[in-house]
Design a protein around this motif. Structure first.
Motif, mmCIF file in Angstrom:
data_model
loop_
_atom_site.group_PDB
_atom_site.id
_atom_site.type_symbol
_atom_site.label_atom_id
_atom_site.label_comp_id
_atom_site.label_asym_id
_atom_site.label_seq_id
_atom_site.Cartn_x
_atom_site.Cartn_y
_atom_site.Cartn_z
ATOM 1 N N GLY A 145 46.452 26.174 56.837
ATOM 2 C CA GLY A 145 45.962 27.291 56.056
ATOM 3 C C GLY A 145 46.838 27.508 54.840
ATOM 4 O O GLY A 145 47.919 26.908 54.713
ATOM 5 N N TYR A 146 46.387 28.351 53.926
ATOM 6 C CA TYR A 146 47.144 28.634 52.716
ATOM 7 C C TYR A 146 46.770 30.010 52.202
ATOM 8 O O TYR A 146 45.891 30.685 52.741
ATOM 9 C CB TYR A 146 46.910 27.562 51.653
ATOM 10 N N LYS A 147 47.445 30.419 51.155
ATOM 11 C CA LYS A 147 47.170 31.699 50.518
ATOM 12 C C LYS A 147 46.729 31.402 49.097
ATOM 13 O O LYS A 147 47.332 30.561 48.428
ATOM 14 C CB LYS A 147 48.437 32.546 50.520
ATOM 15 N N LYS A 148 45.666 32.060 48.657
ATOM 16 C CA LYS A 148 45.228 31.837 47.277
ATOM 17 C C LYS A 148 45.126 33.164 46.538
ATOM 18 O O LYS A 148 44.941 34.216 47.139
ATOM 19 C CB LYS A 148 43.925 31.061 47.218
ATOM 20 N N ALA A 149 45.283 33.069 45.225
ATOM 21 C CA ALA A 149 45.233 34.256 44.377
ATOM 22 C C ALA A 149 44.183 34.042 43.293
ATOM 23 O O ALA A 149 44.156 32.991 42.652
ATOM 24 C CB ALA A 149 46.590 34.496 43.739
ATOM 25 N N MET A 150 43.321 35.035 43.111
ATOM 26 C CA MET A 150 42.367 35.028 42.020
ATOM 27 C C MET A 150 42.927 35.936 40.921
ATOM 28 O O MET A 150 43.141 37.121 41.157
ATOM 29 C CB MET A 150 40.989 35.529 42.459
ATOM 30 N N VAL A 151 43.157 35.349 39.752
ATOM 31 C CA VAL A 151 43.776 36.064 38.641
ATOM 32 C C VAL A 151 42.703 36.347 37.592
ATOM 33 O O VAL A 151 42.112 35.420 37.035
ATOM 34 C CB VAL A 151 44.928 35.229 38.026
ATOM 35 N N TYR A 152 42.449 37.621 37.335
ATOM 36 C CA TYR A 152 41.463 38.059 36.345
ATOM 37 C C TYR A 152 42.169 38.245 35.012
ATOM 38 O O TYR A 152 43.190 38.923 34.936
ATOM 39 C CB TYR A 152 40.829 39.386 36.777
ATOM 40 N N LEU A 153 41.615 37.666 33.947
ATOM 41 C CA LEU A 153 42.201 37.771 32.610
ATOM 42 C C LEU A 153 41.328 38.634 31.714
ATOM 43 O O LEU A 153 40.175 38.936 32.032
ATOM 44 C CB LEU A 153 42.347 36.380 31.983
ATOM 45 N N LYS A 154 41.889 39.021 30.557
ATOM 46 C CA LYS A 154 41.112 39.768 29.568
ATOM 47 C C LYS A 154 40.045 38.860 28.966
ATOM 48 O O LYS A 154 40.172 37.634 28.981
ATOM 49 C CB LYS A 154 42.026 40.248 28.440
ATOM 50 N N ALA A 155 39.005 39.453 28.407
ATOM 51 C CA ALA A 155 37.954 38.689 27.755
ATOM 52 C C ALA A 155 38.547 37.906 26.586
ATOM 53 O O ALA A 155 39.315 38.434 25.801
ATOM 54 C CB ALA A 155 36.838 39.608 27.269
ATOM 55 N N GLY A 156 38.202 36.625 26.507
ATOM 56 C CA GLY A 156 38.678 35.793 25.412
ATOM 57 C C GLY A 156 39.941 35.010 25.724
ATOM 58 O O GLY A 156 40.261 34.051 25.026
ATOM 59 N N GLU A 157 40.694 35.369 26.755
ATOM 60 C CA GLU A 157 41.905 34.621 27.111
ATOM 61 C C GLU A 157 41.545 33.460 28.025
ATOM 62 O O GLU A 157 40.617 33.545 28.827
ATOM 63 C CB GLU A 157 42.918 35.530 27.812
ATOM 64 N N LYS A 158 42.282 32.353 27.881
ATOM 65 C CA LYS A 158 42.026 31.164 28.680
ATOM 66 C C LYS A 158 43.333 30.551 29.112
ATOM 67 O O LYS A 158 44.352 30.718 28.460
ATOM 68 C CB LYS A 158 41.226 30.137 27.891
ATOM 69 N N ILE A 159 43.288 29.803 30.195
ATOM 70 C CA ILE A 159 44.411 28.995 30.646
ATOM 71 C C ILE A 159 43.967 27.541 30.548
ATOM 72 O O ILE A 159 42.932 27.172 31.115
ATOM 73 C CB ILE A 159 44.804 29.334 32.101
ATOM 74 N N ALA A 160 44.740 26.724 29.842
ATOM 75 C CA ALA A 160 44.418 25.313 29.679
ATOM 76 C C ALA A 160 45.277 24.489 30.648
ATOM 77 O O ALA A 160 46.502 24.540 30.560
ATOM 78 C CB ALA A 160 44.657 24.867 28.258
ATOM 79 N N PHE A 161 44.627 23.782 31.553
ATOM 80 C CA PHE A 161 45.346 22.900 32.473
ATOM 81 C C PHE A 161 45.382 21.520 31.847
ATOM 82 O O PHE A 161 44.350 20.948 31.527
ATOM 83 C CB PHE A 161 44.648 22.837 33.838
ATOM 84 N N ALA A 162 46.573 20.958 31.704
ATOM 85 C CA ALA A 162 46.706 19.634 31.066
ATOM 86 C C ALA A 162 46.508 18.518 32.034
ATOM 87 O O ALA A 162 46.556 18.602 33.179
ATOM 88 C CB ALA A 162 48.079 19.507 30.425
#
Length: 94
Positions: free
Chosen positions: A77-94
């Motif tokens: 098992g594991y623990k996961k987190a859902m992170v809500y951002l402001k409108a227009g912000e993004k996270i880029a995964f390389a």
């Protein structure tokens, strides 16, 4: 906890990718350390990705028993987190 040890890796599924592309309020999902809490996750996201988290939701995914080639095992098992951002912000995964 240090920011680099709080977030283990992004949890990429079809559902999480669909929610991340939502332009109104994007939601990114991460696998996090078992002892991490919401404040630590929010601080880690700000330090690592330079974005502000509006809201953080945590879910514990329980371990499951599985069978493979007639032998019983466990899927951890594991623990996961859902992170809500402001409108227009993004996270880029390389």
């Amino acid at each position: 906890m240090e920011q680099t040890t709080v977030i283990l890796n992004p949890h990429v599924t079809e559902k999480s990718a669909f929610r991340a592309e939502d332009s109104k309020n994007p939601v990114y999902t991460f696998k996090v350390a078992q002892r991490a809490n919401k404040d630590e996750v929010a601080r880690a996201v700000k330090a690592l990705f330079k974005v502000d988290a509006v809201k953080v939701a945590m879910v514990r995914v329980p371990s499951k028993k599985v069978m493979s080639r007639g032998k019983v095992g466990t899927k951890s098992g594991y623990k996961k987190a859902m992170v809500y951002l402001k409108a227009g912000e993004k996270i880029a995964f390389a």
